[in-house]
Write an enzyme that holds these catalytic residues in place. Structure first.
Site, short mmCIF file in Angstrom:
data_model
loop_
_atom_site.label_atom_id
_atom_site.label_comp_id
_atom_site.label_asym_id
_atom_site.label_seq_id
_atom_site.Cartn_x
_atom_site.Cartn_y
_atom_site.Cartn_z
N GLU A 126 -3.98 7.31 -3.98
CA GLU A 126 -3.82 6.06 -3.22
C GLU A 126 -3.65 4.88 -4.16
O GLU A 126 -4.49 4.64 -5.03
CB GLU A 126 -5.04 5.85 -2.33
CG GLU A 126 -4.94 4.62 -1.44
CD GLU A 126 -6.23 4.35 -0.67
OE1 GLU A 126 -7.26 4.02 -1.30
OE2 GLU A 126 -6.21 4.47 0.56
N TYR A 174 0.85 -1.19 0.00
CA TYR A 174 0.00 0.00 0.00
C TYR A 174 0.88 1.24 0.00
O TYR A 174 1.81 1.33 0.80
CB TYR A 174 -0.87 0.00 1.26
CG TYR A 174 -1.70 1.26 1.44
CD1 TYR A 174 -3.04 1.28 1.06
CD2 TYR A 174 -1.15 2.43 1.96
CE1 TYR A 174 -3.81 2.43 1.21
CE2 TYR A 174 -1.91 3.58 2.11
CZ TYR A 174 -3.24 3.57 1.73
OH TYR A 174 -3.99 4.70 1.87
#
Ligand code: ADP
Ligand code: MG
Length: 398
Positions: free
Chosen positions: A209, A121
């Protein structure tokens, strides 16, 4: 403003960030053609069909019409892609981010299937505490980051960017090594993070993101998903990004509000609010909750509460089917209370009134304004204070 995954990936690719090969499709036939093309280019039959909606959690989400089908699906061959596209397009996908009503899928991304070794991530966003852009990274890729923050906050690494110098190379390396990477892969990750930070800055993003960012079997670092949103106040600098807006993904009432220059956010409650000033609007929502009801919207008509704006605001509020009452709370300063009362009366005459309306005015010419409302033939109740007005509307709406 949010954009779709495929649009985000196109922007990232233009910034030199590695993304899988893919094509957007609006119909099953386009999906088939995209699949044939990708197979020819990559030499692999493994493809992923990805629903494009402005919400995450698509992989784990389910279609209302096809309860066994998720919003992201790996398949083999162009015929399977076409078949799947036929099912997904026009169907409603429900994910933890869409709410129970879900969102209709109108576009698909047909993407090459990647050989995933590790899912990580990485995100760039504004940290409101430090007032700086922050890069977050975690080994817990593919999961909701909010869950990780809750259960394993130590697994989220952060670096804060000094606006005077930008992201420094050592900070990018710190994250790469912090993720447990070494050698060539760590270097690729540091490069990736540097480019991501630059893209975030250059495009005036609010959020960028990548979840998951993957390490492939071959040791490449690739953005497999992209959630991109922009700072609305900076959009004037990016007309080509503004063009990426998908109005079908936006709340129609909020779009309408934008045209009249009103700040409007649709909420779940039953009491419509019309207020001038964001702080006053927040206080009004709080007091509605205090007396046991829920606000149907946040609405700031702004400083210049003209007759036109008040009418536009009224139309917006009254079009809401869940409405059970309206509370107008306006402080007249430069805009005098009698002018506001005139606006409210004109709006009610034009739009009509199906639910109770309580108006609280305060400020310049308040007596004159109140007298105009009270002497009108319309069923408008006035409140003597915010407390009194809120209590009245909550009672009447019950
Ligand atoms: P969402 O976050 O909305 O669920 P993602 O794009 O992150 O959607 O996809 C969900 C999961 O599907 C990913 O975590 C990954 O495991 C898998 N996936 C997505 N795209 C690909 C791809 N191109 N190749 C292989 N697997 C993929
Ligand atoms: Mg994702």
């Amino acid at each position: 403003m949010k954009i779709h995954e495929y649009q985000g990936k196109q922007l990232l690719a233009a910034e030199g960030i590695p993304v899988p090969q893919s094509t957007v499709a609006f119909s099953a036939d386009e999906a088939h053609a995209a699949a044939v093309d990708l197979i020819a280019k990559t030499g692999s039959e493994v493809l992923v069909v990805k629903s494009q909606i402005h919400a995450g959690g698509r992989g784990k989400g389910r279609f209302k019409e096809h309860p066994d089908l998720g919003g992201v699906k790996v398949v083999k061959g162009a015929d399977a892609v076409k078949d799947l596209a036929g099912k997904m397009l026009g169907s409603t996908l429900v994910t933890i981010q869409t709410g129970p009503e879900g969102k209709e899928v109108r576009r698909l991304l047909i993407e090459q299937g990647m050989d995933i070794k590790t899912e990580l991530y990485v995100a760039a966003t504004l940290d409101r505490v430090t007032g700086r852009t922050t890069i977050m990274a975690s080994t817990e890729g593919g999961m909701e980051i909010e869950e990780v923050a809750e259960s394993n906050p130590e697994k989220i690494l952060k670096v804060s960017i000094d606006p005077a110098v930008g992201l420094l190379p050592f900070q990018a390396r710190q994250l790469a090594y912090g993720l447990g990477l070494t050698g060539k892969v760590a270097r690729k990750m540091a490069t990736f993070i540097g480019k991501l930070a630059a893209a975030y800055q250059r495009l005036d993003c609010a959020m960028l993101e990548i979840n998951p960012l993957v390490i492939t079997g071959g040791g490449d670092v690739v953005a497999l998903d992209a959630k991109t949103s922009f700072d609305d106040n900076a959009l004037y600098r990016h007309p080509t990004i503004e063009e990426l807006r998908d109005p079908t993904e936006e709340d129609p009432a909020e779009l309408e509000a934008k045209k009249s220059d009103l700040s409007y956010v649709n909420l779940d409650g039953t009491i419509g609010c019309m207020v001038n000033g964001a702080g006053l609007a927040m206080a009004t929502m709080d007091i509605i909750k205090f007396f046991g009801a829920e606000p149907a919207n946040f609405l700031d008509v702004g400083g210049g509460a003209t007759v036109e704006r008040v009418t536009a605001a009224f139309k917006l509020i009254t079009a809401d089917p869940k409405l059970e009452g309206i509370l107008v709370n306006i402080f007249g300063d430069i805009m005098k209370c009698d002018v506001i009362a005139e606006g409210v009366l004109a709006a009610v005459r034009e739009v009509g009134l199906k639910v109770p309306l309580v108006v609280r005015l305060e400020g310049t010419n308040v007596e004159k304004g109140k007298a105009m409302l009270e002497s009108s033939d319309l069923k408008i109740i006035t409140g003597s204070s915010l407390r009194d007005a809120a209590q009245k509307i909550v009672e009447m709406a019950k």
